[in-house]
Design a protein around this motif. Structure first.
Motif, short mmCIF file in Angstrom:
data_model
loop_
_atom_site.label_atom_id
_atom_site.label_comp_id
_atom_site.label_asym_id
_atom_site.label_seq_id
_atom_site.Cartn_x
_atom_site.Cartn_y
_atom_site.Cartn_z
N LYS A 108 0.86 -1.20 0.00
CA LYS A 108 0.00 0.00 0.00
C LYS A 108 0.89 1.24 0.00
O LYS A 108 1.97 1.22 0.59
CB LYS A 108 -0.85 0.02 1.27
CG LYS A 108 -1.83 -1.13 1.42
CD LYS A 108 -2.53 -0.95 2.76
CE LYS A 108 -3.47 -2.07 3.08
NZ LYS A 108 -4.13 -1.85 4.38
N ARG A 168 -10.06 0.30 19.19
CA ARG A 168 -10.08 -0.91 18.34
C ARG A 168 -10.53 -0.56 16.92
O ARG A 168 -9.98 -1.04 15.94
CB ARG A 168 -11.01 -1.98 18.94
CG ARG A 168 -10.41 -2.68 20.17
CD ARG A 168 -11.21 -3.92 20.53
NE ARG A 168 -12.53 -3.62 21.06
CZ ARG A 168 -12.80 -3.38 22.34
NH1 ARG A 168 -11.82 -3.41 23.24
NH2 ARG A 168 -14.02 -3.12 22.73
N VAL A 190 -7.80 0.86 14.81
CA VAL A 190 -6.88 -0.17 14.27
C VAL A 190 -7.54 -0.85 13.07
O VAL A 190 -6.88 -1.09 12.05
CB VAL A 190 -6.51 -1.19 15.38
CG1 VAL A 190 -5.66 -2.32 14.80
CG2 VAL A 190 -5.77 -0.49 16.51
N GLU A 191 -8.85 -1.10 13.17
CA GLU A 191 -9.57 -1.70 12.03
C GLU A 191 -9.50 -0.79 10.80
O GLU A 191 -9.31 -1.25 9.68
CB GLU A 191 -11.05 -1.89 12.39
CG GLU A 191 -11.34 -3.16 13.17
CD GLU A 191 -12.76 -3.14 13.74
OE1 GLU A 191 -12.92 -3.68 14.84
OE2 GLU A 191 -13.67 -2.56 13.10
N PHE A 214 -7.16 1.32 10.08
CA PHE A 214 -5.80 1.21 9.51
C PHE A 214 -5.69 -0.06 8.68
O PHE A 214 -5.15 -0.05 7.58
CB PHE A 214 -4.73 1.19 10.61
CG PHE A 214 -4.68 2.43 11.46
CD1 PHE A 214 -5.03 3.67 10.93
CD2 PHE A 214 -4.28 2.38 12.79
CE1 PHE A 214 -4.97 4.82 11.70
CE2 PHE A 214 -4.23 3.51 13.56
CZ PHE A 214 -4.58 4.74 13.03
N ASP A 215 -6.23 -1.17 9.22
CA ASP A 215 -6.14 -2.46 8.52
C ASP A 215 -6.85 -2.41 7.18
O ASP A 215 -6.39 -2.98 6.20
CB ASP A 215 -6.78 -3.58 9.37
CG ASP A 215 -5.87 -3.98 10.53
OD1 ASP A 215 -4.68 -3.62 10.48
OD2 ASP A 215 -6.36 -4.64 11.47
N GLN A 216 -8.02 -1.75 7.17
CA GLN A 216 -8.84 -1.75 5.96
C GLN A 216 -8.48 -0.62 4.99
O GLN A 216 -9.01 -0.56 3.88
CB GLN A 216 -10.32 -1.65 6.34
CG GLN A 216 -10.83 -2.96 6.95
CD GLN A 216 -12.07 -2.76 7.82
OE1 GLN A 216 -12.71 -1.72 7.73
NE2 GLN A 216 -12.38 -3.74 8.64
N SER A 217 -7.60 0.27 5.44
CA SER A 217 -7.29 1.45 4.63
C SER A 217 -6.51 1.07 3.36
O SER A 217 -5.76 0.10 3.35
CB SER A 217 -6.46 2.42 5.47
OG SER A 217 -5.97 3.46 4.67
N GLU A 229 -0.95 2.81 3.81
CA GLU A 229 -0.14 2.19 4.88
C GLU A 229 0.05 3.24 5.98
O GLU A 229 0.65 4.28 5.74
CB GLU A 229 1.21 1.76 4.29
CG GLU A 229 2.12 1.01 5.25
CD GLU A 229 1.54 -0.33 5.67
OE1 GLU A 229 0.93 -1.01 4.82
OE2 GLU A 229 1.69 -0.68 6.85
N LYS A 257 3.43 2.44 11.87
CA LYS A 257 3.26 1.45 12.95
C LYS A 257 3.04 2.14 14.30
O LYS A 257 2.37 1.62 15.17
CB LYS A 257 4.50 0.55 13.03
CG LYS A 257 4.60 -0.39 11.85
CD LYS A 257 5.63 -1.48 12.06
CE LYS A 257 5.59 -2.53 10.95
NZ LYS A 257 5.42 -1.99 9.59
N ARG A 283 -0.63 2.63 14.93
CA ARG A 283 -1.28 1.40 15.38
C ARG A 283 -0.94 1.15 16.87
O ARG A 283 -1.82 0.88 17.67
CB ARG A 283 -0.79 0.25 14.50
CG ARG A 283 -1.18 -1.12 14.98
CD ARG A 283 -0.56 -2.14 14.06
NE ARG A 283 -1.41 -2.33 12.90
CZ ARG A 283 -2.43 -3.17 12.87
NH1 ARG A 283 -2.73 -3.90 13.92
NH2 ARG A 283 -3.16 -3.30 11.79
N GLU A 295 -3.35 0.62 20.00
CA GLU A 295 -3.34 -0.71 20.62
C GLU A 295 -2.89 -0.64 22.08
O GLU A 295 -3.31 -1.46 22.89
CB GLU A 295 -2.42 -1.65 19.83
CG GLU A 295 -3.10 -2.19 18.59
CD GLU A 295 -2.20 -3.08 17.76
OE1 GLU A 295 -2.73 -3.83 16.93
OE2 GLU A 295 -0.96 -3.00 17.90
#
Ligand SMILES: Cc1cc2nc3c(=O)[nH]c(=O)nc-3n(C[C@H](O)[C@H](O)[C@H](O)COP(=O)(O)O)c2cc1C
Length: 251
Positions: free
Chosen positions: A3, A108, A111-112, A114-117, A120, A123, A126, A130
């Motif tokens: 990404k 949470r 973080v989701e 970021f994952d689905q974006s 990139e 870290k 995240r 987290e």
């Protein structure tokens, strides 16, 4: 597939109309008497959308807005607002609520996102959601985390700048209320920009509102915003502000 890094994100500042903004801010008054005319549904919803664009601490969006449309509930809400005319005559009543406990779920969700974006995200972002938000906003079992923060923070501050974090429920309420109040201002300015008016109210019976809306334990009723079309005599007098240098300090 890799990404692209979000560090490449570009969002140039669009041109804006300062004079239009000045008109909106200067013409917003707390209006205590409204015409019976309703505000079109799409305008109310758009103004609420704009409220949600207010800045929010750690982007944790610790707010909720209850637009009360049910006639019986609306009447009971107006009564809970001590039957102030700003509430009894308002076409719309919106309860702004701060939440001190949704930061966990919202961390949470970040973080989701970021994952689905398609981008990139760093870290460190995240890790922030987290782990760091737990340190920042968590009070720990038996409030021990808060007590540790109360001891550690001033010591660290002797050597380097340390963030002042919530250490008890009261601090958390202040944290969530700050963010929610900013959204309330967005909401009221949005109504004004759309040709309507508003009145923020903290003159209310919080117990009754909590019961009426079945609010969870961690909810704080920040204010009730009444809105509608300004009626003649709806503004109770010229605006009063004290001298500027009482409040604005250039140091
Ligand atoms: C947090 C907050 C609570 C308020 N509560 C009430 C209220 O219960 N009833 C009311 O008539 N006005 C209320 N007001 C409106 C203030 O009285 C008003 O903002 C102030 O007098 C300045 O007038 P202006 O908003 O027209 O500039 C409230 C304002 C704020 C910010």
């Amino acid at each position: 597939m890799n990404k692209p890094s979000v560090k490449q994100w570009q969002e140039p500042a669009p041109d804006t109309d300062f004079d239009a903004f000045v008109t909106v801010v200067e013409s917003r008054r707390s209006v205590r008497k409204f015409e019976p005319e309703p505000i079109p549904d799409e305008i109310v919803e758009r103004c609420l959308d704009l409220a949600l664009l207010a800045p929010t601490s750690s982007n944790l969006q610790s707010w909720e807005f209850y637009r009360v449309v049910d006639p019986d509930k609306k009447q009971r809400l107006a009564e809970a607002c001590l039957s102030q005319p700003a509430a009894t005559t308002a076409a719309e009543l919106i309860v702004a609520v701060a939440r001190t406990d949704t930061w966990r779920e919202h961390s949470r969700k970040m973080v989701e996102v970021f994952d689905q974006s398609e981008w990139e995200w760093p870290k460190t972002m995240r890790a922030y959601y987290e782990m760091m938000t737990r340190i920042a906003y968590g009070l720990g079992p038996a409030r021990l985390g808060g007590a540790v923060k109360a001891v550690v923070e001033p010591v660290v501050s002797l050597f380097r700048a340390a963030p002042t974090l919530p250490k008890d429920e009261c601090d958390l309420k202040i944290w969530a209320v700050k963010t929610t109040a900013l959204a309330c201002e967005n909401l009221m300015l949005a109504f004004r920009a759309a040709g309507y008016d508003s009145c923020p109210m903290e003159g209310f019976d919080e117990r009754r509102i909590r019961k009426l809306l079945k609010l969870p334990k961690d909810a704080v009723v920040v204010m009730v915003v009444g809105a509608g079309k300004r009626a003649p005599g709806g503004v109770y007098g010229p605006r009063i502000r004290f001298e500027r240098d009482r409040f604005i300090h250039t140091v």
